[in-house]
Design an enzyme around this catalytic site. Sequence first.
Site, PDB file in Angstrom:
ATOM      1  N   SER A 248      80.975 -46.826 -14.097  1.00  0.00           N
ATOM      2  CA  SER A 248      80.609 -45.653 -14.167  1.00  0.00           C
ATOM      3  C   SER A 248      80.497 -44.943 -15.631  1.00  0.00           C
ATOM      4  O   SER A 248      80.925 -45.540 -16.798  1.00  0.00           O
ATOM      5  CB  SER A 248      81.460 -44.731 -13.384  1.00  0.00           C
ATOM      6  OG  SER A 248      82.623 -44.753 -14.127  1.00  0.00           O
ATOM      7  N   LYS A 249      79.907 -43.827 -15.901  1.00  0.00           N
ATOM      8  CA  LYS A 249      80.127 -43.220 -17.007  1.00  0.00           C
ATOM      9  C   LYS A 249      81.279 -43.031 -17.498  1.00  0.00           C
ATOM     10  O   LYS A 249      81.476 -43.306 -18.876  1.00  0.00           O
ATOM     11  CB  LYS A 249      79.370 -41.866 -16.923  1.00  0.00           C
ATOM     12  CG  LYS A 249      79.200 -41.257 -18.177  1.00  0.00           C
ATOM     13  CD  LYS A 249      78.581 -39.663 -18.148  1.00  0.00           C
ATOM     14  CE  LYS A 249      79.258 -38.743 -18.459  1.00  0.00           C
ATOM     15  NZ  LYS A 249      79.959 -38.557 -19.935  1.00  0.00           N
ATOM     16  N   ARG A 250      82.466 -42.939 -16.914  1.00  0.00           N
ATOM     17  CA  ARG A 250      83.737 -42.544 -17.227  1.00  0.00           C
ATOM     18  C   ARG A 250      84.234 -43.969 -17.888  1.00  0.00           C
ATOM     19  O   ARG A 250      84.852 -44.103 -18.906  1.00  0.00           O
ATOM     20  CB  ARG A 250      84.438 -42.447 -15.995  1.00  0.00           C
ATOM     21  CG  ARG A 250      85.070 -40.772 -16.363  1.00  0.00           C
ATOM     22  CD  ARG A 250      85.902 -40.157 -15.168  1.00  0.00           C
ATOM     23  NE  ARG A 250      85.117 -40.383 -14.012  1.00  0.00           N
ATOM     24  CZ  ARG A 250      85.305 -40.773 -12.862  1.00  0.00           C
ATOM     25  NH1 ARG A 250      86.275 -41.556 -12.622  1.00  0.00           N
ATOM     26  NH2 ARG A 250      84.497 -40.617 -11.868  1.00  0.00           N
TER      27      ARG A 250
END
Length: 521
Positions: free
Chosen positions: A265-267
Site C-alpha cells: 500500500s501507499k503507507r
Amino acid sequence: MSKRFRVRFAPSPTGPLHMGGVRTALFNYLLAKQNDGDFILRIEDTDQGRTIEGAEAYIIQALQWCGITPTEGVGFGEGPHAPYRQSDRKHLYLPYAEQLIKSGFAYYAFDSNEQLEAMRKQAEGNNSMFAYNAVTRKALCNSLTLSEAEVADKLSKNEAYVIRFKLPENEDVHLHDTIRGHVTVNTSQMDDKVLYKSDGMPTYHLANVVDDYLMQITHVIRGEEWLPSAPLHVLLYRSLGWEQSMPQFAHLPLLLKPDGKGKLSKRDGDRLGFPVFPLTWTDLASNELSIGYRERFYYPEAFTNILALLGWHPESEQEIFSMDDLIKQFTLQRVNKSGARFDPEKAKWFNQQYLHKQTNAALAAQLVQVIQGAQAGEKHTTLLSNSHFMEKICALMRDKVQFVNEIWEQGQYFFERPVSFPENILQKKWNDDAARIMAHYANLCQTQPFISREDFESGFKNSATELGLNAGNFMQLLRICITGMAGGADLFETCALLGKVEIAERIILAINVIKELRKGA
Ligand code: GLU
C-alpha cells in the site's frame, strides 16, 4: 478465422495509478503487441462520487511515461468503439439492464436506504451479515414481490429504483482462469448485485461486461481483487446471450509488502521510503504529496522491467528485459498465482543496471536537467554547457550511484568549493604533518605544469617523499581538502578535471579553514 486479439486496461479514475495498476496495463500491452492485437484504455467512471479530479489525466501521463501506449482509448486517439469513457456511454447501458429484466435475469428493487440499513442492523443483531439474495429478496420491496401493477405504478411515479441481478439459487458457476485454472463459486456465496443505480448510471459490473462485449474484448487481464466479481460476469454474459463472446479471464497476483505480509500500500511506501505511484501525485483534498518513480529519477525502462518481474518469471535466469524482450518472452502461463513480493532495494538495483547502459553523453544531458531542477542551473551555466566537463563527471561517478541525481548530490564538489569538512575525521587525523604536506602539494600545483591524473598523483607522492612522510597516510585528508568529503570519485582524476589552479586554491583555503576550526576546538 480466429478473432482479433483485443485487450483493455480499464481503470477507475479514483486517484493516482498504483504500481499494481501499471503492471496490469503492462501485461495487457505486452500480450497485445505479441499477438498483433489491440490494447484499449477505457476509463470506468460510473461511480461519479469517487471520481477524482486529475486522475484520468494522471493515468494517461503515467502510461505515456512508461511507454505503455494504447492503440485506442481515452487520450490516445479515438477508435472504432469510441467513446471510451463510460460516463460518455451512459445512454448505452439501460437497455441491457431492461433486457435482463424482460428475460427474467434481473429485477427492479425499490427498497429505501433506510429499509436496507434496518435489515443490516437486524442481521448484525443475529450475528450474521445481510445480503440481498435469493432468500432475502423474497421479503423485500422489488418487482419479484410486488404485483405488476404496483411496479408499473412506482415506475410511473418516478420512484427511485435500482436494477439488481437475479442470481440463480444454489448453483455452481464455473470459469476458467488462465492463471488460476478452474474456478468454481456457488451462487449461495454471492448476492444480487446492483447493475443499474438510481442515479441513472450503471454499476461497474454491468458497464464492464457490456463494454467488454461491445468493444470485442477477447481477454480480460486484471488484478486479483476482481476475481470475486468474475462469476457474476460469467452469469451476465450467459444471461445476455453472449456466452460465445465471453473473453478469457486472467487474474493477476497481488503485489505484496516488502516483508511479504499483506498487500502493498501507499503507507508502506511512505514508511519505508519508496514510491508506489509512477508519477508524483498531489492529493488536492489533503495537499499531501506522493513522490513518483519518475521524480525519484527511475528510468521508465527500469520501472517497467521491475513491474514485469512482479508475478511473472521468465524461463531463464535473465533479469534485464527491454520492452521488446518482454514482448517476445512474456506469457500468462508463467505468471504465478501467489502474491508477488516487492523488494525496494532490488528496484534500485534495476535502475542502476539501466544507468550503466547509458552513455556518458546521455548521462550528462540527464545530469544537466537534474541540476536545473535543483534550481542550481543558473549558478553553474558555464560548467553545464561544457559537455566535456559534464561527461567526465559522469564517467567518474557512474559506478558509484544508482540514480542520476546522486551524481549531483554526491558530486556537488565538482561544481562548488566545499564549505564544510567532516570534523570527526579531522579530529582523528589532522596534524602538523598533514598541514605541511598539503601546503607543500599546493605549492607544487601552483608551480608545476600538472595536467594529467599521473602528474597530480606523482606530485603528491613527491611531496610526501620530500617531507619524509608516507603519502598513503594523507590521501583521505587530501580528498577532504579538495572535496569536503571522505569518499568519492577517483581523487587524482578529480584533480585533473578541476585543474591545478583550482586544486591549489582549494587546498590553501581548506588548510586555513581547518586551522581556524582546530583553534576553536
Ligand atoms: N474499473 C476496474 C478497476 O478500477 C476495472 C476492473 C477490470 O479490469 O475489470 O480496476
